[in-house]
Design a protein around this motif. Structure first.
Motif, PDB file in Angstrom:
ATOM      1  N   MET A 102      66.255   8.105  20.990  1.00 46.63           N
ATOM      2  CA  MET A 102      65.487   7.122  21.824  1.00 46.63           C
ATOM      3  C   MET A 102      64.056   7.373  20.530  1.00 46.63           C
ATOM      4  O   MET A 102      64.268   7.998  19.987  1.00 46.63           O
ATOM      5  N   THR A 103      64.090   5.521  20.318  1.00 43.87           N
ATOM      6  CA  THR A 103      63.370   5.680  19.565  1.00 43.87           C
ATOM      7  C   THR A 103      61.951   5.157  20.396  1.00 43.87           C
ATOM      8  O   THR A 103      61.681   4.785  21.434  1.00 43.87           O
ATOM      9  N   GLU A 104      60.738   5.168  19.359  1.00 43.68           N
ATOM     10  CA  GLU A 104      59.308   4.566  19.741  1.00 43.68           C
ATOM     11  C   GLU A 104      58.707   4.249  18.573  1.00 43.68           C
ATOM     12  O   GLU A 104      58.727   4.410  17.471  1.00 43.68           O
ATOM     13  N   THR A 105      58.533   2.392  18.603  1.00 43.42           N
ATOM     14  CA  THR A 105      58.476   2.001  18.378  1.00 43.42           C
ATOM     15  C   THR A 105      56.408   1.730  18.565  1.00 43.42           C
ATOM     16  O   THR A 105      56.131   1.356  18.890  1.00 43.42           O
ATOM     17  N   HIS A 106      56.273   1.333  17.443  1.00 44.10           N
ATOM     18  CA  HIS A 106      54.726   0.892  17.002  1.00 44.10           C
ATOM     19  C   HIS A 106      54.808   0.294  16.278  1.00 44.10           C
ATOM     20  O   HIS A 106      55.206  -0.117  14.989  1.00 44.10           O
ATOM     21  N   LEU A 107      53.639  -1.506  16.033  1.00 39.51           N
ATOM     22  CA  LEU A 107      53.221  -1.895  15.318  1.00 39.51           C
ATOM     23  C   LEU A 107      52.547  -2.135  14.925  1.00 39.51           C
ATOM     24  O   LEU A 107      51.338  -3.082  15.451  1.00 39.51           O
ATOM     25  N   PRO A 108      52.027  -1.553  13.511  1.00 41.16           N
ATOM     26  CA  PRO A 108      50.251  -1.864  13.705  1.00 41.16           C
ATOM     27  C   PRO A 108      49.976  -2.420  12.354  1.00 41.16           C
ATOM     28  O   PRO A 108      50.607  -3.032  12.069  1.00 41.16           O
ATOM     29  N   PRO A 109      48.874  -2.902  11.836  1.00 41.88           N
ATOM     30  CA  PRO A 109      48.431  -3.851  11.114  1.00 41.88           C
ATOM     31  C   PRO A 109      49.135  -3.287   9.731  1.00 41.88           C
ATOM     32  O   PRO A 109      49.189  -2.274   9.762  1.00 41.88           O
ATOM     33  N   THR A 110      49.043  -4.447   9.257  1.00 37.91           N
ATOM     34  CA  THR A 110      48.936  -3.775   7.080  1.00 37.91           C
ATOM     35  C   THR A 110      48.605  -2.406   6.239  1.00 37.91           C
ATOM     36  O   THR A 110      47.723  -2.082   7.101  1.00 37.91           O
ATOM     37  N   LEU A 111      49.105  -1.485   5.993  1.00 36.09           N
ATOM     38  CA  LEU A 111      48.654   0.038   5.838  1.00 36.09           C
ATOM     39  C   LEU A 111      48.479   0.503   4.566  1.00 36.09           C
ATOM     40  O   LEU A 111      49.809   0.085   4.070  1.00 36.09           O
ATOM     41  N   ARG A 112      47.888   0.389   3.631  1.00 42.53           N
ATOM     42  CA  ARG A 112      48.148   0.966   2.779  1.00 42.53           C
ATOM     43  C   ARG A 112      48.356   2.653   2.578  1.00 42.53           C
ATOM     44  O   ARG A 112      47.464   3.517   2.613  1.00 42.53           O
ATOM     45  N   LEU A 113      49.476   3.123   1.711  1.00 41.60           N
ATOM     46  CA  LEU A 113      49.522   4.185   1.754  1.00 41.60           C
ATOM     47  C   LEU A 113      50.369   4.486   0.333  1.00 41.60           C
ATOM     48  O   LEU A 113      51.693   4.037   0.005  1.00 41.60           O
ATOM     49  N   SER A 114      49.149   5.427  -0.500  1.00 38.91           N
ATOM     50  CA  SER A 114      50.348   5.591  -1.801  1.00 38.91           C
ATOM     51  C   SER A 114      50.513   6.791  -2.503  1.00 38.91           C
ATOM     52  O   SER A 114      50.920   7.905  -3.506  1.00 38.91           O
ATOM     53  N   GLU A 115      49.688   7.818  -1.763  1.00 38.85           N
ATOM     54  CA  GLU A 115      50.639   9.669  -1.899  1.00 38.85           C
ATOM     55  C   GLU A 115      51.246  10.128  -0.165  1.00 38.85           C
ATOM     56  O   GLU A 115      50.762   9.576   0.724  1.00 38.85           O
ATOM     57  N   PRO A 116      51.920  10.623  -0.474  1.00 40.30           N
ATOM     58  CA  PRO A 116      51.849  12.108   0.310  1.00 40.30           C
ATOM     59  C   PRO A 116      51.235  12.315   1.446  1.00 40.30           C
ATOM     60  O   PRO A 116      51.458  12.030   3.201  1.00 40.30           O
ATOM     61  N   HIS A 117      50.185  12.568   0.507  1.00 41.63           N
ATOM     62  CA  HIS A 117      49.302  12.806   2.092  1.00 41.63           C
ATOM     63  C   HIS A 117      48.440  12.039   2.716  1.00 41.63           C
ATOM     64  O   HIS A 117      48.139  12.214   4.078  1.00 41.63           O
ATOM     65  N   ASP A 118      48.477  10.796   2.102  1.00 40.80           N
ATOM     66  CA  ASP A 118      48.218   9.771   2.636  1.00 40.80           C
ATOM     67  C   ASP A 118      49.197   9.062   4.305  1.00 40.80           C
ATOM     68  O   ASP A 118      48.684   9.027   4.754  1.00 40.80           O
ATOM     69  N   LEU A 119      50.059   8.694   3.653  1.00 38.75           N
ATOM     70  CA  LEU A 119      51.713   9.241   4.733  1.00 38.75           C
ATOM     71  C   LEU A 119      51.216   9.926   6.023  1.00 38.75           C
ATOM     72  O   LEU A 119      51.432   9.350   7.151  1.00 38.75           O
ATOM     73  N   LEU A 120      51.795  11.396   4.984  1.00 40.56           N
ATOM     74  CA  LEU A 120      51.825  12.000   6.297  1.00 40.56           C
ATOM     75  C   LEU A 120      50.074  12.116   7.275  1.00 40.56           C
ATOM     76  O   LEU A 120      50.424  12.899   8.115  1.00 40.56           O
ATOM     77  N   GLY A 121      48.964  12.108   6.767  1.00 40.46           N
ATOM     78  CA  GLY A 121      48.061  11.609   7.787  1.00 40.46           C
ATOM     79  C   GLY A 121      47.792  10.234   8.583  1.00 40.46           C
ATOM     80  O   GLY A 121      47.568  10.482   9.722  1.00 40.46           O
ATOM     81  N   ALA A 122      48.559   9.005   7.824  1.00 41.64           N
ATOM     82  CA  ALA A 122      48.693   8.071   8.849  1.00 41.64           C
ATOM     83  C   ALA A 122      49.580   8.041  10.313  1.00 41.64           C
ATOM     84  O   ALA A 122      49.166   8.159  11.340  1.00 41.64           O
ATOM     85  N   ILE A 123      50.813   9.019   9.972  1.00 44.34           N
ATOM     86  CA  ILE A 123      51.527   8.939  11.503  1.00 44.34           C
ATOM     87  C   ILE A 123      50.892   9.581  12.458  1.00 44.34           C
ATOM     88  O   ILE A 123      51.744   8.447  13.054  1.00 44.34           O
ATOM     89  N   PRO A 124      51.071  10.492  12.658  1.00 48.15           N
ATOM     90  CA  PRO A 124      50.242  10.733  14.480  1.00 48.15           C
ATOM     91  C   PRO A 124      49.286   9.947  14.315  1.00 48.15           C
ATOM     92  O   PRO A 124      49.319   9.275  15.979  1.00 48.15           O
ATOM     93  N   TYR A 125      48.338   8.667  13.832  1.00 48.21           N
ATOM     94  CA  TYR A 125      47.602   7.991  14.532  1.00 48.21           C
ATOM     95  C   TYR A 125      48.372   6.920  14.518  1.00 48.21           C
ATOM     96  O   TYR A 125      47.798   6.552  15.369  1.00 48.21           O
ATOM     97  N   LEU A 126      50.103   6.655  14.192  1.00 55.82           N
ATOM     98  CA  LEU A 126      50.339   5.919  14.585  1.00 55.82           C
ATOM     99  C   LEU A 126      51.437   5.912  15.599  1.00 55.82           C
ATOM    100  O   LEU A 126      51.725   4.840  16.404  1.00 55.82           O
ATOM    101  N   LEU A 127      51.838   7.445  15.543  1.00 56.75           N
ATOM    102  CA  LEU A 127      52.991   7.608  17.121  1.00 56.75           C
ATOM    103  C   LEU A 127      51.903   7.936  18.101  1.00 56.75           C
ATOM    104  O   LEU A 127      52.552   8.142  19.126  1.00 56.75           O
ATOM    105  N   GLU A 128      50.699   8.883  17.912  1.00 60.51           N
ATOM    106  CA  GLU A 128      49.390   8.516  18.994  1.00 60.51           C
ATOM    107  C   GLU A 128      49.436  10.017  19.320  1.00 60.51           C
ATOM    108  O   GLU A 128      48.565  10.627  20.064  1.00 60.51           O
ATOM    109  N   TYR A 129      50.341  10.736  18.669  1.00 60.65           N
ATOM    110  CA  TYR A 129      50.594  12.109  18.645  1.00 60.65           C
ATOM    111  C   TYR A 129      50.975  12.802  17.616  1.00 60.65           C
ATOM    112  O   TYR A 129      51.761  12.100  16.104  1.00 60.65           O
ATOM    113  N   HIS A 130      51.367  13.787  17.649  1.00 60.63           N
ATOM    114  CA  HIS A 130      51.494  15.061  15.831  1.00 60.63           C
ATOM    115  C   HIS A 130      52.776  15.281  15.947  1.00 60.63           C
ATOM    116  O   HIS A 130      53.033  16.166  16.648  1.00 60.63           O
TER     117      HIS A 130
END
Length: 324
Positions: free
Chosen positions: A1-29
Motif C-alpha cells: 500500500m502506498t503513501e504519497t505526499h506532494l511537497p514543494p520543491t526540495l533541494r537535497l545534495s547529500e545523504p544526510h539532507d535526504l535522510l533528514g528530510a524524509i521523516p518530515y515528508l512522510l510525517e513520521y520516522h
C-alpha cells in the motif's frame, strides 16, 4: 500500500539532507520501509512508502513495475530510493533488484539506512563520497538542514507510523469516549428535526466558518460527525474539498475524528482521508483508510479511496472526480 505526499520543491545534495528530510515528508520516522521520491526534472512530485519485510514485501521486479506505473501517472522521470531496515545487506539486495527492474525511471540515488548508518544501495552508482560497506556512514536526522527548516516551519514528524495511526484512532480513554458519546447524542437531538435543506445549509455553514478561520466548538464538531452520517449530507462535505484549501479540511476532519465514536466514525475518517489525498498527505490518507476498513470495509467513500489508491491517482485528478 502506498503513501504519497506532494511537497514543494526540495533541494537535497547529500545523504544526510535526504535522510533528514524524509521523516518530515512522510510525517513520521520510517522503519522497515522502502521510501521512494519521484521527480519530474528537478521537482519532487511524490514521496511514498511501502512496507519492507522479508515475509511480506513483493519481489523487487514487481515493485519496479509498480513504480514505473506510478511515475507514468504523475509524470515523473527520476527516482530516489531509500530502504530502511536493520538488515542492510538484505535491504541492499532488494534495492538492487528494484533498480534493475525499472524501465522508465532514471535512478538518481539509492540508499539503505538502519536509523543510525547509511550504505549505498547500488555500489559505485552514487555521486556522493563512498562509505565503508561493512559499517556504513553515521547520520543523525535531528542535525540535518531539512530538520532545521521543518522545525522552523512548525512541521513535526511523529516517532513512528503507529503514532500516526494512533492520531486518527478517535477517543480511546473511557472518560473521553463517554463524553464523546454524550456529545453525539446531543448533536443527534439537535439536528434530527431539521429538513434535508436545513441540514445541508448547516454543514455548509460549519465548514465555511472553519475555513474562514473561526474556531468551532466541541459540540459543533459533534454535529459535523452526526451530519455526515447521512450520505447526502456527507457528499456536501466532499464537494467542499478543493486542492488550494485541502489542508483546512484536513484540520477540520482531524478534529472531528478525534471526538467521534460509533456508529458515526466511518464518514469523518474517510473525509479526512480524502482531504489528505487531495492535499498530498498520503501517509495520513492510508492510516485513515486502514482504520475505516476495520470499521466498515463496504463503506462507499472508502471504496472510492481504495480505487484512488489502487490506481495511484495524482491529486490533480480530484477536480475531474469531483465534477463527476
Amino acid at each position: 500500500m502506498t503513501e504519497t505526499h506532494l511537497p514543494p520543491t526540495l533541494r537535497l545534495s547529500e545523504p544526510h539532507d535526504l535522510l533528514g528530510a524524509i521523516p518530515y515528508l512522510l510525517e513520521y520516522h520510517p522503519t522497515d520501509s522502502l521510501v521512494f521520491l519521484l521527480l519530474s526534472g528537478r521537482r519532487l512530485v511524490v514521496t511514498a512508502r511501502l512496507a519492507l519485510t522479508p515475509q511480506e514485501t513483493p519481489t523487487g521486479t514487481a515493485i519496479a513495475h509498480f513504480l514505473d506505473h506510478v511515475a507514468a501517472e504523475h509524470g515523473a522521470d527520476g527516482i530516489v530510493l531509500v530502504a530502511y531496515h536493520a538488515d542492510h545487506e538484505w535491504a541492499g539486495d532488494h534495492v538492487l533488484e528494484i533498480v534493475c527492474g525499472l524501465e522508465r525511471l532514471a535512478v538518481l540515488a539509492a540508499l539503505v539506512a538502519d536509523g543510525c548508518h547509511w550504505w549505498p544501495g547500488v555500489c559505485g552508482h552514487e555521486p556522493w563520497e563512498t562509505c565503508d560497506c561493512d559499517r556504513g556512514r553515521p547520520y543523525d536526522v535531528t542535525t540535518s538542514v531539512a530538520a532545521a527548516h521543518a522545525v522552523w516551519a512548525g512541521i513535526t514528524a511523529m516517532p513512528s507510523r503507529q503514532a500516526l495511526a494512533d492520531s486518527v484512532a478517535g477517543p480511546v480513554d473511557q472518560r473521553e469516549r463517554a463524553a464523546a458519546a454524550a456529545a453525539m447524542e446531543a448533536a443527534l437531538t439537535e439536528i434530527c428535526d431539521l429538513t434535508l435543506a436545513a441540514r445541508r445549509e448547516r454543514i455548509t455553514q460549519l465548514i465555511d466558518r472553519h475555513c474562514a478561520g473561526e474556531e468551532l466548538s466541541g459540540s459543533e464538531h459533534a454535529q459535523l460527525a452526526v451530519l455526515v452520517y447521512e450520505g447526502a449530507i456527507r457528499d456536501v462535505a466532499v464537494a467542499r474539498i478543493e486542492e488550494p484549501d485541502a489542508h483546512l479540511h484536513v484540520t477540520l476532519w482531524r478534529r472531528v475524528v478525534a471526538v467521534t465514536v460509533a456508529p458515526f466514525e466511518s464518514a469523518p475518517l474517510c473525509l479526512l482521508g480524502l482531504a489528505a489525498w487531495v492535499g498530498g498527505n498520503g501517509a495520513l490518507q492510508v492510516v485513515c483508510m486502514e482504520r475505516a476498513e476495520r470499521i466498515n470495509p463496504d463503506y462507499s467513500l472508502l471504496q472510492i479511496l481504495d480505487e484512488i489508491n489502487a490506481q495511484a491517482l495524482a491529486p490533480a485528478a480530484w477536480e475531474t472526480l469531483r465534477a463527476a
